[in-house]
Write a protein that holds these residues in place. Structure first.
Motif, PDB file in Angstrom:
ATOM      1  N   UNK A 178       0.836  -1.203   0.000  1.00  0.00           N
ATOM      2  CA  UNK A 178       0.000   0.000   0.000  1.00  0.00           C
ATOM      3  C   UNK A 178       0.868   1.249   0.000  1.00  0.00           C
ATOM      4  N   UNK A 179       1.881   1.267   0.874  1.00  0.00           N
ATOM      5  CA  UNK A 179       2.786   2.417   0.939  1.00  0.00           C
ATOM      6  C   UNK A 179       3.513   2.611  -0.383  1.00  0.00           C
ATOM      7  N   UNK A 180       3.998   1.522  -0.957  1.00  0.00           N
ATOM      8  CA  UNK A 180       4.726   1.615  -2.227  1.00  0.00           C
ATOM      9  C   UNK A 180       3.853   2.191  -3.333  1.00  0.00           C
ATOM     10  N   UNK A 181       2.643   1.655  -3.483  1.00  0.00           N
ATOM     11  CA  UNK A 181       1.779   2.108  -4.567  1.00  0.00           C
ATOM     12  C   UNK A 181       1.409   3.575  -4.438  1.00  0.00           C
ATOM     13  N   UNK A 273      -9.931  11.279  12.591  1.00  0.00           N
ATOM     14  CA  UNK A 273     -10.075  10.207  13.569  1.00  0.00           C
ATOM     15  C   UNK A 273     -10.041   8.863  12.853  1.00  0.00           C
ATOM     16  N   UNK A 274      -9.659   7.792  13.560  1.00  0.00           N
ATOM     17  CA  UNK A 274      -9.659   6.450  12.942  1.00  0.00           C
ATOM     18  C   UNK A 274     -11.017   6.079  12.354  1.00  0.00           C
ATOM     19  N   UNK A 275     -12.098   6.493  13.014  1.00  0.00           N
ATOM     20  CA  UNK A 275     -13.434   6.182  12.509  1.00  0.00           C
ATOM     21  C   UNK A 275     -13.657   6.787  11.132  1.00  0.00           C
ATOM     22  N   UNK A 276     -13.296   8.073  10.978  1.00  0.00           N
ATOM     23  CA  UNK A 276     -13.473   8.739   9.688  1.00  0.00           C
ATOM     24  C   UNK A 276     -12.564   8.110   8.634  1.00  0.00           C
ATOM     25  N   UNK A 277     -11.349   7.752   9.026  1.00  0.00           N
ATOM     26  CA  UNK A 277     -10.428   7.149   8.066  1.00  0.00           C
ATOM     27  C   UNK A 277     -10.946   5.790   7.586  1.00  0.00           C
ATOM     28  N   UNK A 278     -11.544   5.020   8.485  1.00  0.00           N
ATOM     29  CA  UNK A 278     -12.127   3.736   8.088  1.00  0.00           C
ATOM     30  C   UNK A 278     -13.286   3.965   7.119  1.00  0.00           C
ATOM     31  N   UNK A 279     -14.121   4.984   7.406  1.00  0.00           N
ATOM     32  CA  UNK A 279     -15.222   5.309   6.498  1.00  0.00           C
ATOM     33  C   UNK A 279     -14.697   5.724   5.125  1.00  0.00           C
ATOM     34  N   UNK A 280     -13.616   6.495   5.112  1.00  0.00           N
ATOM     35  CA  UNK A 280     -13.003   6.894   3.837  1.00  0.00           C
ATOM     36  C   UNK A 280     -12.487   5.683   3.075  1.00  0.00           C
ATOM     37  N   UNK A 281     -11.905   4.734   3.806  1.00  0.00           N
ATOM     38  CA  UNK A 281     -11.400   3.513   3.180  1.00  0.00           C
ATOM     39  C   UNK A 281     -12.531   2.700   2.564  1.00  0.00           C
ATOM     40  N   UNK A 437      -5.635   4.392  -0.430  1.00  0.00           N
ATOM     41  CA  UNK A 437      -6.871   3.621  -0.287  1.00  0.00           C
ATOM     42  C   UNK A 437      -7.129   2.768  -1.526  1.00  0.00           C
ATOM     43  N   UNK A 438      -6.910   3.351  -2.706  1.00  0.00           N
ATOM     44  CA  UNK A 438      -7.140   2.597  -3.939  1.00  0.00           C
ATOM     45  C   UNK A 438      -6.131   1.463  -4.097  1.00  0.00           C
ATOM     46  N   UNK A 439      -4.868   1.752  -3.823  1.00  0.00           N
ATOM     47  CA  UNK A 439      -3.847   0.706  -3.930  1.00  0.00           C
ATOM     48  C   UNK A 439      -4.081  -0.367  -2.867  1.00  0.00           C
ATOM     49  N   UNK A 440      -4.540   0.058  -1.679  1.00  0.00           N
ATOM     50  CA  UNK A 440      -4.882  -0.924  -0.656  1.00  0.00           C
ATOM     51  C   UNK A 440      -5.979  -1.858  -1.128  1.00  0.00           C
TER      52      UNK A 440
END
Length: 504
Positions: A178-181, A273-281, A437-440
């Motif tokens: 994920x980091x690489x992409x 927040x982690x919650x918002x980041x999970x929603x974004x993912x 997020x997309x590469x993940x």
């Protein structure tokens, strides 16, 4: 509306959005947004995503802070870590006991199951911890895997350790890739994304080439007819993997300190927040582009089981497998350079034309390769219940020319498919947050395909059956990917225009 509103799709805003509605005020360009999020002092570190990793950055020369240099660096880290892993995998049966396919299948099933989960949420981890931590931790898990495979090879009772290390590697690989992409695609300007992807792919696969040649040399010195892998191979691979993890820890920089070739800074969202980041993912996983690309992504690692366990693992002895592995990854280097640097960044064609003709080229070569493989498999009759005895050696068997030509085309096709996939994802996003997020998602679905392929192998499905599945998937992704091609824009990605925000 508070100042800490952030973009769901990748572009941050200040106070230009009204809760529940799109702002009618000035829509900032990507360059304007990027300037707004550049870290200017120590206090700003905690305000951006990945700020934890940023605190570990060391003072480095200015030339190391360019997108090109950082892309080269992540390529060399990949050369040492997954590159050496690929050399091991290229030997067949996870690089372990060639006669114990069930343990190897269980290892890879576990690896890709964890990879699938942590790949999908790799964007979340990237945006919380940053690229340095993900690359370093991921690199160490490759080393632990190689050590465990070696121990399993000398003591079959340690097979559970090898399986556990595979699960840990799945976690680390999800983070690493994920980091690489995100770095490779976001550090390039829009007319360099194919070039950056191909440069990374060439350096990364050089690890597989040299690893295969190393195995070939050691096995040749060990004597003819050897079927197991010499311990020196594992010790060398482990040393390189540890070195790669150390390089990432010392030299990889947070994206906000990196400058592209055109002088623009790398945009990064404010921390959420982690919650918002999970929603974004989760939102990224429902993007229409990613859903349409899912068949392409799913099949892009599905065929490795067949490639390595049948073509290289079942048909050839250990010495020849090392040679084959180096040739396979060498063909990947060639394919990545041709499709990425020469074709996909061709300034004389529109981006939509490159997307369409690129898909046509990839589709013809990929399906042609599988047709060739099918001809040989069904005409030779070799399968799990009918193995060549003894396994083929490059110096002695007349059929080796056919086998290595199939394997070469498989390496070429793999690079074409994956470089094209990276490039097409890069056409729909620019920010490292969104690309992470997309590469993940890409790595997660790709690993799910590999997981299912290894499950099929674990269930002892014939290689003829696996071949048919590979052919179906190679054809299936073409119309769905074409639907993305016709929507490719000449400039920008979807994260350049979105103004939807979420409060936290």
């Amino acid at each position: 509306m508070s100042d800490n509103s952030v973009s769901v799709s990748g572009v941050g805003t200040h106070n230009s959005a009204i809760k529940g509605k799109d702002s009618k005020k000035h829509v900032p360009t990507l360059g304007e947004v990027e300037k707004s999020f550049v870290i200017e002092n120590e206090e700003d570190i905690d305000k951006v995503q990945g700020g934890v990793g940023h605190k570990l950055d060391l003072p480095l020369p200015k030339f190391m802070k360019t997108g090109f240099a950082q892309n080269l660096l992540v390529g060399f880290v990949a050369f040492c870590c997954p590159g050496m892993f690929n050399a091991l995998q290229g030997l067949g049966n996870a690089g372990g006991d060639p006669n114990n396919t069930s343990v190897a299948a269980a290892m890879n099933l576990t690896l890709y199951l964890f990879f699938a989960v942590f790949g999908v949420f790799g964007g979340f981890l990237f945006n919380v911890f940053g690229n340095k931590i993900l690359l370093s931790f991921g690199g160490i898990t490759y080393c632990f895997y190689a050590i465990s495979v070696y121990l399993w090879g000398i003591n079959e009772n340690l097979a559970p350790l090898a399986i556990v290390s595979s699960g840990l590697l799945g976690i680390g690989a999800g983070m690493f890739w994920t980091a690489q992409g995100a770095m490779t695609l976001s550090y390039a300007t829009e007319n360099q994304k194919g070039h950056f992807a191909s440069i990374f792919w060439v350096i990364f696969n050089l690890g597989g080439v040299l690893g295969g040649l190393l195995t070939f040399g050691i096995q040749s010195a060990a004597g003819d007819g050897e079927t197991s892998v010499n311990s020196s191979v594992y010790f060398t691979f482990c040393g390189l993997m540890c070195f790669g993890a150390l390089m990432a820890l010392v030299f990889v920089l947070h994206p906000t300190t990196v400058t592209r070739s055109d002088g623009s800074k790398i945009f990064f969202e404010k921390a959420v927040s982690p919650k918002i980041e999970i929603l974004n993912t989760l939102k990224a996983c429902t993007s229409k582009y990613m859903l349409l690309l899912t068949p392409l992504i799913f099949q892009s690692n599905f065929f490795y089981t067949y490639n390595f366990n049948y073509v290289n693992g079942l048909l050839c002895d250990a010495e020849t497998r090392g040679l084959n592995s180096s040739i396979f990854w060498g063909m990947q280097m060639l394919g990545a350079f041709v499709i990425g640097s020469i074709f996909l960044d061709n300034k004389y064609m529109t981006r939509r034309s490159r997307a369409t003709w690129g898909l046509i080229i990839v589709g013809i070569i990929n399906t042609g390769t599988w047709a060739y493989a099918a001809w040989y498999q069904f005409s030779s009759g070799y399968d799990k219940d009918h193995k060549p005895n003894p396994p083929m050696n490059y110096k002695e068997d007349s059929e080796y020319g056919i086998v290595i030509s199939i394997f070469m085309l498989m390496g070429l096709s793999d690079a074409l498919v994956q470089t094209y996939a990276y490039w097409i994802i890069g056409t729909v996003a620019n920010s490292p947050s969104n690309l992470a997020r997309y590469v993940g998602y890409y790595k997660g679905i790709q690993s799910l395909g590999a997981c299912i392929a290894w499950l099929i192998e674990f269930l002892d499905v014939s290689y003829q059956g696996q071949l048919i599945a590979c052919i179906v998937l190679a054809i299936l992704f073409l119309p769905f990917t074409f639907a993305v091609c016709v929507q490719v824009k000449e400039k920008g990605g979807e994260d350049d225009v979105s103004e939807k925000t979420v409060e936290y």
